[in-house]
Design an enzyme around this catalytic site. Structure first.
Site, short mmCIF file in Angstrom:
data_model
loop_
_atom_site.label_atom_id
_atom_site.label_comp_id
_atom_site.label_asym_id
_atom_site.label_seq_id
_atom_site.Cartn_x
_atom_site.Cartn_y
_atom_site.Cartn_z
N GLY A 1 0.84 -1.21 0.00
CA GLY A 1 0.00 0.00 0.00
C GLY A 1 0.86 1.25 0.00
O GLY A 1 1.91 1.29 0.64
N ASP B 1 0.68 2.26 9.09
CA ASP B 1 0.23 1.54 10.29
C ASP B 1 1.25 1.59 11.43
O ASP B 1 0.91 1.34 12.58
CB ASP B 1 -0.05 0.07 9.96
CG ASP B 1 -1.04 -0.09 8.83
OD1 ASP B 1 -1.84 0.84 8.61
OD2 ASP B 1 -1.01 -1.13 8.15
N GLU C 1 -9.68 0.39 12.81
CA GLU C 1 -10.43 -0.59 12.01
C GLU C 1 -10.30 -2.02 12.55
O GLU C 1 -11.16 -2.86 12.35
CB GLU C 1 -9.98 -0.54 10.54
CG GLU C 1 -8.50 -0.88 10.35
CD GLU C 1 -8.03 -0.82 8.92
OE1 GLU C 1 -8.83 -0.54 8.01
OE2 GLU C 1 -6.82 -1.05 8.69
N ARG D 1 -3.72 7.73 3.51
CA ARG D 1 -2.53 7.30 2.77
C ARG D 1 -2.06 8.35 1.77
O ARG D 1 -0.91 8.33 1.32
CB ARG D 1 -2.83 6.00 2.03
CG ARG D 1 -3.07 4.83 2.95
CD ARG D 1 -2.36 3.60 2.51
NE ARG D 1 -2.65 3.20 1.17
CZ ARG D 1 -3.25 2.04 0.84
NH1 ARG D 1 -3.60 1.19 1.79
NH2 ARG D 1 -3.44 1.73 -0.40
O1 F6P Z 1 -1.31 -1.23 5.54
C1 F6P Z 1 -1.79 0.00 5.14
C2 F6P Z 1 -3.29 -0.02 5.00
O2 F6P Z 1 -3.73 1.28 4.62
C3 F6P Z 1 -4.05 -0.49 6.24
O3 F6P Z 1 -4.12 0.47 7.25
C4 F6P Z 1 -5.38 -0.88 5.64
O4 F6P Z 1 -6.04 -1.87 6.41
C5 F6P Z 1 -4.97 -1.45 4.31
O5 F6P Z 1 -3.69 -0.92 4.00
C6 F6P Z 1 -5.93 -1.15 3.20
O6 F6P Z 1 -5.44 -1.75 2.05
P1 F6P Z 1 -6.10 -1.59 0.63
O7 F6P Z 1 -5.76 -0.23 0.12
O8 F6P Z 1 -5.48 -2.66 -0.17
O9 F6P Z 1 -7.58 -1.76 0.80
#
Ligand code: F6P
Length: 365
Positions: free
Chosen positions: A15, A144, A239, A292
């Site tokens: 990610g 995270d 979450e 993000r």
């Molecule tokens: O690991 C980073 C993260 O943003 C987590 O906090 C979240 O659970 C996950 O990636 C979400 O991933 P994606 O963008 O693949 O749904």
């Protein structure tokens, strides 16, 4: 060893997070400017190494990218070369394509691969180093902040800023409407974002995976505030938080993904219950991928730059199989295996938790 590395490959995997471009820039600038090396960018994570999506990176390619979110190289959290998804006669199958990746690494005359990633990408990097003898160096990233062996990862500070600002904004509307406002943040199985942004943004209740909560206790806190004349409350929920004795709330299971469990929905779960238990309107905001994106904070730009420069230094010294890290404010490195495979969770008795409790924040326990 100095002088043996001439061409560095770099990829970003997993990610995205704020600071990836800052790290790419630091690697390119220091490798070329300080050591006279070449840098080649591999696009879309390890996929680019299998598919030969590889291009040289020059100082002009990284000019102006320091404040930009995302990654100029692209990324994916699928496409592990050791378990690579391919369509064969319309059917999705998985094949070990790691030898193709190694062949391409050699074909492009790369001497070392810098992998900027979280737990998943660093595990793949470690497999290439251990099983295929391909020289790698790791740079940790994730919002995270759950990677072991480093005090912090870049991307975290920016995510915390976004979550704190969201809480600040929810505060005024919660107060005006006398509502319970729930903010659901990311963090996967670790509660760092919720905890740090929760304290910084003045949450009344913080729910994190490391401390399973009791809804009666959550409502008690809201009622106590009401008795004190505060007819609104702010709840920060990670979450991955879950109610005592209950399972995780998940959005869905994504078949074939290396990360099949997509978390999400705990905010709505608790909102529905709180509204039935107390007489206050309750609303939920799910912050999602806003955490993000966007421009990295100065802290994240600085950390990413320090990590990038250190990674090139490790490459030049031939210190393969290592990952850069920061401990006690000092940049150093550790073997990659020390960082992957176990998560850095919030210790339930750590100083931050105690600070939060001391100022009256409830963890619903
Ligand atoms: O690991 C980073 C993260 O943003 C987590 O906090 C979240 O659970 C996950 O990636 C979400 O991933 P994606 O963008 O693949 O749904």
């Amino acid at each position: 060893m100095e002088g043996r590395v001439r061409r560095i490959g770099i990829l970003t995997g997993g990610g995205d997070c704020a600071g990836l471009n800052a790290v790419i820039r630091a690697v390119v600038k220091s490798a070329i400017g300080k050591y006279g090396l070449e840098v080649w960018g591999i696009e879309n994570g390890f996929r680019g190494l299998v598919k030969r999506e590889i291009r040289p990176l020059t100082p002009s390619d990284v000019s102006g990218i320091l404040p930009r979110g995302g990654t100029i190289l692209g990324t994916t959290n699928r496409d592990d070369p050791f378990h690579f998804p391919l369509l064969e006669e319309g059917r999705l199958i998985y094949k070990d394509m790691s030898d193709v990746a190694v062949e391409n690494f050699r074909k492009y005359k790369l001497d070392v691969l810098i992998v900027v990633g979280g737990d998943g990408s660093l595990k793949i990097a470690l497999d290439f180093w251990r099983k295929k003898n391909m020289p790698v160096i790791g740079i940790p990233k994730t919002i995270d902040n759950d990677l072991d062996a480093t005090d912090v990862t870049f991307g975290f500070d920016t995510a915390v800023l976004t979550a704190t600002e969201a809480l600040d904004k929810l505060h005024t509307t919660a107060e005006s409407h006398h509502r319970v406002m729930i903010l659901e943040v990311m963090g996967r199985y670790a509660g760092w974002i919720a905890l740090v942004a929760g304290i910084a943004g003045g949450a009344d209740i913080i729910l994190i995976p490391e401390i399973p909560f009791d809804l009666e206790k959550v409502c008690e806190k809201i009622e106590q505030r009401k008795r004190e004349g505060k007819r609104f409350s702010l709840v920060m929920v990670a979450e991955g938080a879950r109610e005592k004795g209950k399972d995780l709330v998940i959005q869905k299971v994504v078949e074939g993904s290396p990360d099949p469990i997509r978390l999400g929905g705990i905010g709505k779960y608790i909102a529905d219950r709180i509204e039935k238990m107390i007489e206050l309107e309750t609303r939920v905001t799910v912050l999602g991928h806003l955490q993000r994106g966007g421009s990295p904070t100065p802290m994240d730009r600085l950390l990413a730059t320090r990590f990038g420069v250190k990674a090139v230094e490790l490459a030049v010294e031939g210190r393969f199989g290592e990952m850069v890290c920061i401990r006690g404010g000092e940049i150093s490195s550790v073997p990659i295996e020390m960082a992957v495979g176990r998560l850095k969770l919030v210790p339930p008795d750590c100083e931050l938790i105690n600070v939060a409790r001391a100022i009256g924040i409830s963890f619903g326990d």
